[in-house]
Design a protein around this motif. Structure first.
Motif, mmCIF file in Angstrom:
data_model
loop_
_atom_site.group_PDB
_atom_site.id
_atom_site.type_symbol
_atom_site.label_atom_id
_atom_site.label_comp_id
_atom_site.label_asym_id
_atom_site.label_seq_id
_atom_site.Cartn_x
_atom_site.Cartn_y
_atom_site.Cartn_z
ATOM 1 N N LEU A 45 59.142 -14.664 100.922
ATOM 2 C CA LEU A 45 60.038 -13.754 101.642
ATOM 3 C C LEU A 45 60.812 -14.496 102.725
ATOM 4 C CD1 LEU A 45 60.467 -10.694 101.261
ATOM 5 C CD2 LEU A 45 58.968 -10.316 103.210
ATOM 6 N N ALA A 46 60.136 -15.416 103.422
ATOM 7 C CA ALA A 46 60.792 -16.145 104.514
ATOM 8 C C ALA A 46 61.892 -17.071 104.001
ATOM 9 C CB ALA A 46 59.746 -16.947 105.297
ATOM 10 N N LYS A 47 61.680 -17.693 102.855
ATOM 11 C CA LYS A 47 62.708 -18.578 102.313
ATOM 12 C C LYS A 47 63.944 -17.797 101.867
ATOM 13 C CE LYS A 47 59.695 -22.405 101.056
ATOM 14 N NZ LYS A 47 59.114 -23.233 99.984
ATOM 15 N N ILE A 48 63.728 -16.584 101.369
ATOM 16 C CA ILE A 48 64.876 -15.722 101.075
ATOM 17 C C ILE A 48 65.607 -15.385 102.376
ATOM 18 C CG2 ILE A 48 65.549 -13.416 100.284
ATOM 19 C CD1 ILE A 48 63.307 -13.570 98.233
ATOM 20 N N GLY A 49 64.837 -15.083 103.419
ATOM 21 C CA GLY A 49 65.438 -14.791 104.719
ATOM 22 C C GLY A 49 66.236 -15.955 105.259
ATOM 23 N N ARG A 50 65.701 -17.165 105.123
ATOM 24 C CA ARG A 50 66.426 -18.335 105.612
ATOM 25 C C ARG A 50 67.717 -18.552 104.829
ATOM 26 N NH1 ARG A 50 63.112 -23.539 106.956
ATOM 27 N NH2 ARG A 50 62.982 -22.411 108.937
ATOM 28 N N ALA A 51 67.687 -18.330 103.522
ATOM 29 C CA ALA A 51 68.908 -18.465 102.718
ATOM 30 C C ALA A 51 69.955 -17.444 103.149
ATOM 31 C CB ALA A 51 68.570 -18.289 101.237
ATOM 32 N N LEU A 52 69.508 -16.245 103.537
ATOM 33 C CA LEU A 52 70.445 -15.227 104.025
ATOM 34 C C LEU A 52 71.011 -15.614 105.391
ATOM 35 C CD1 LEU A 52 68.495 -12.019 102.941
ATOM 36 C CD2 LEU A 52 70.625 -12.869 101.954
ATOM 37 N N VAL A 53 70.177 -16.213 106.238
ATOM 38 C CA VAL A 53 70.668 -16.710 107.533
ATOM 39 C C VAL A 53 71.732 -17.775 107.314
ATOM 40 C CG1 VAL A 53 70.029 -18.007 109.604
ATOM 41 C CG2 VAL A 53 68.591 -16.112 108.832
ATOM 42 N N ASP A 54 71.497 -18.661 106.355
ATOM 43 C CA ASP A 54 72.480 -19.703 106.049
ATOM 44 C C ASP A 54 73.804 -19.120 105.569
ATOM 45 O OD1 ASP A 54 70.614 -21.603 106.740
ATOM 46 O OD2 ASP A 54 69.963 -21.997 104.682
ATOM 47 N N LYS A 55 73.761 -17.903 105.034
ATOM 48 C CA LYS A 55 74.980 -17.234 104.598
ATOM 49 C C LYS A 55 75.632 -16.422 105.718
ATOM 50 C CE LYS A 55 76.113 -16.620 100.651
ATOM 51 N NZ LYS A 55 77.156 -17.198 99.784
ATOM 52 N N GLY A 56 75.058 -16.501 106.929
ATOM 53 C CA GLY A 56 75.648 -15.837 108.078
ATOM 54 C C GLY A 56 75.080 -14.490 108.418
ATOM 55 N N HIS A 57 73.999 -14.065 107.757
ATOM 56 C CA HIS A 57 73.416 -12.756 108.027
ATOM 57 C C HIS A 57 72.367 -12.838 109.135
ATOM 58 C CE1 HIS A 57 75.526 -11.269 104.536
ATOM 59 N NE2 HIS A 57 74.942 -12.174 103.768
#
Length: 567
Positions: A45-57
């Motif tokens: 779940l955290a790695k999905i979250g980090r990928a979303l942060v990298d997309k600006g979310h």
């Protein structure tokens, strides 16, 4: 400064501000609701979250207060909403450590007993979370665009519906504990070739296995949702509505991200449009090893390295088991990197390095890695698949026997029984998987025959088998071939997961992807009402024909009888 340069500076500043405003307006608020414990679930779940942060979310995580500081330190890109869990998180962690910290095979009865206690305490954790009014007020005020939760913990679906029924909910699935997704997705599961996760069957089952599969799947799909209802329906009634159940709330899930399956490793089976396979999203590009680790790996020469890990929950082994493993590793020509936190085995060889933590993905990706010895957890399994490394699987509990069966079925490695494996069996299995030229195994066995360890009959039988088997690919070649297949995708699993999440954020709830089966009562889903109607029609037609024939025969008989009497 002239007017021209001032105007150019103003234009550049305006463009830069427009870029910032546009970038900020594309940022959406994402709420993550993780499982209280189990690091492998949290990492997905955290790695999905980090990928979303990298997309600006903007990603916010709901956690208990006793671990919020550790989470902030490890994941500074996230925002956190903490709550007082009244000791439930500590009790859950203690349960997990007591049951799984020492590597051992759990019987089905013991595993069910552990999961039952964990589920009861997880329900209490959820009750405390939902009962924190300050937390819920803060979450409602934040107005998140999507809620992403671990399906192992149904509380995420309840929280999502309670915050705003219009907000989309996405479930990330490693293991579906209560099988709520079967009804929630409406996907058909032909038990003739779809094995239950509770078994180690493949999609090519014998008659007896199909019989066992039907019995186990029927019991599991009946009992598990009932257990979920017993635990969570009360909370659903309190926070959502009296007419709702945990099944109906879960069935509103807009997207299911399955981290355990993909088209290469999993068996083909029916799916629905809102079921997305993202097996391997935990895999990332390898980072360079530390200086001392790289030196140890390079010291292995052409023989290479064996990586050994039994997951984040397992920390130690019994004395007898660790000595078996140490003795097998000591005989290897390869160097061994073993994640192990317990007492050092007395028979540990000079070729084996013990570590409390190891960079698993980076080590498996290293060119000198020859094999991966694993409990067959999903994360490590996909790291080995992605990097083309064969495996020796010793499953312990849960979905691990089923994962190991997939590894064997695809020719990626072998499976051993952790409880009964001997040092000799483990050594031979590693040699079998590592050696590209299988004739080396024949020569090794010939040497043992000369030493009097095997009969002549056994060596002849072994040579015959090995000579036949050498015609086929080695495990290493199979692993490399499947790795190429796994990598050859339009998107990586993580890119696919992020695309679908942003698709849900952009368009809101996606009812057009949900099968109508989700809303049908069971008698309509199985067409029992149609069957009853057709049975009634057929019965009526057959009854009418029978009555007509009987009436016709009686009429003819009566006329014939009357004619005979008159004569």
């Amino acid at each position: 400064m002239g007017t021209g340069p001032k105007r150019r500076c103003f234009v550049i500043l305006l463009v830069f501000l427009c870029f910032l405003i546009r970038h900020r307006s594309s940022a959406e608020k994402v709420l993550l609701v993780p499982l209280p414990t189990a690091n492998s679930h949290w990492m997905a779940l955290a790695k999905i979250g980090r990928a979303l942060v990298d997309k600006g979310h903007i990603v916010t995580v709901v956690v208990s207060e006793d671990i919020v500081e550790k989470r902030r330190t490890d994941w500074p890109d996230f925002q956190f909403e903490a709550f007082q869990d009244k000791g439930t998180h500590t009790r859950l962690q203690d349960m997990q450590d007591q049951a799984f910290s020492s590597a051992k095979v759990l019987s089905l009865y013991k595993f069910i007993e552990v999961i039952d206690g964990y589920s009861e305490e997880s329900k209490q954790y959820c009750s405390v979370l939902l009962g924190d009014r300050n937390l819920l007020d803060r979450l409602k005020t934040s107005q998140c665009s999507v809620v992403i939760s671990d399906s192992f913990f149904p509380c995420g679906a309840i929280l999502s519906a309670h915050l705003d029924i219009r907000v989309p909910h996405i479930a990330v699935t490693l293991v579906e504990l209560y099988l709520l997704d079967e009804k929630a997705t409406g996907v058909p599961l032909p038990l003739s070739y779809v094995p239950s996760i509770a078994t180690d069957f493949t999609d090519d089952m014998t008659f007896v296995q199909r019989l066992q599969n039907i019995v186990l799947s029927t019991l599991d799909s009946t009992i598990s949702p009932w257990v979920a209802g017993r635990l969570y329906d009360e909370l659903v009634h309190k926070y959502i509505g009296e007419e709702e159940t945990i099944q109906s709330v879960t069935s509103r899930t807009d997207l299911w991200l399955y981290c355990r399956t993909d088209n290469v490793l999993d068996y083909p089976r029916p799916t629905m449009p809102n079921m997305v396979q993202v097996g391997g999203l935990n895999v990332r590009r390898p980072h360079p090893l530390s200086e001392d680790m790289e030196a140890f790996v390079q010291s292995s020469g052409d023989d290479g390295v064996i990586v050994v890990s039994f997951g984040s929950m397992v920390k130690t082994m019994s004395t007898e088991r660790r000595e078996v493993f140490a003795a097998a590793f000591a005989r290897l020509r390869q160097k061994v990197v073993w994640r192990y936190l317990g007492e050092k085995p007395t028979g540990l060889g000079n070729n084996t390095k013990l570590l409390a933590w190891l960079p698993q993905n980076d080590l498996i990706a290293h060119p000198k890695t020859r094999a991966f010895i694993t409990h067959a957890g999903s994360n490590g399994l996909y790291e080995a698949l992605h990097h083309g490394v064969p495996m020796v699987c010793l499953p312990l509990f849960g979905d691990q026997p089923a994962n190991a069966a997939r590894v064997v079925a695809r020719g990626l490695g072998v499976k051993l029984d952790f409880s009964t494996v001997t040092a000799e069996q483990l050594y031979q299995a590693i040699l079998h998987v590592v050696t590209n030229n299988r004739y080396c195994m024949i020569l090794h066995t010939i040497c043992e025959v000369n030493a009097g360890k095997h009969s002549l009959y056994s060596i002849i039988r072994f040579i015959s088998f090995s000579t036949f088997y050498v015609l086929f690919r080695s495990y290493r070649e199979t692993a490399i071939r499947l790795s190429r297949l796994h990598r050859d995708q339009p998107q990586s699993p993580m890119e696919r997961a992020v695309w679908w999440i942003e698709h849900v954020i952009k368009h809101g709830r996606l009812p057009h992807l949900r099968a109508r089966a989700v809303e049908l009562p069971w008698y309509q889903y199985y067409l029992l009402d149609v069957a009853v109607f057709l049975f009634g029609v057929c019965s009526a037609v057959l009854g009418t024909v029978w009555y007509s024939c009987s009436f016709f025969c009686r009429t003819i008989c009566c006329k014939s009888g009357a004619k005979l009497k008159s004569q």
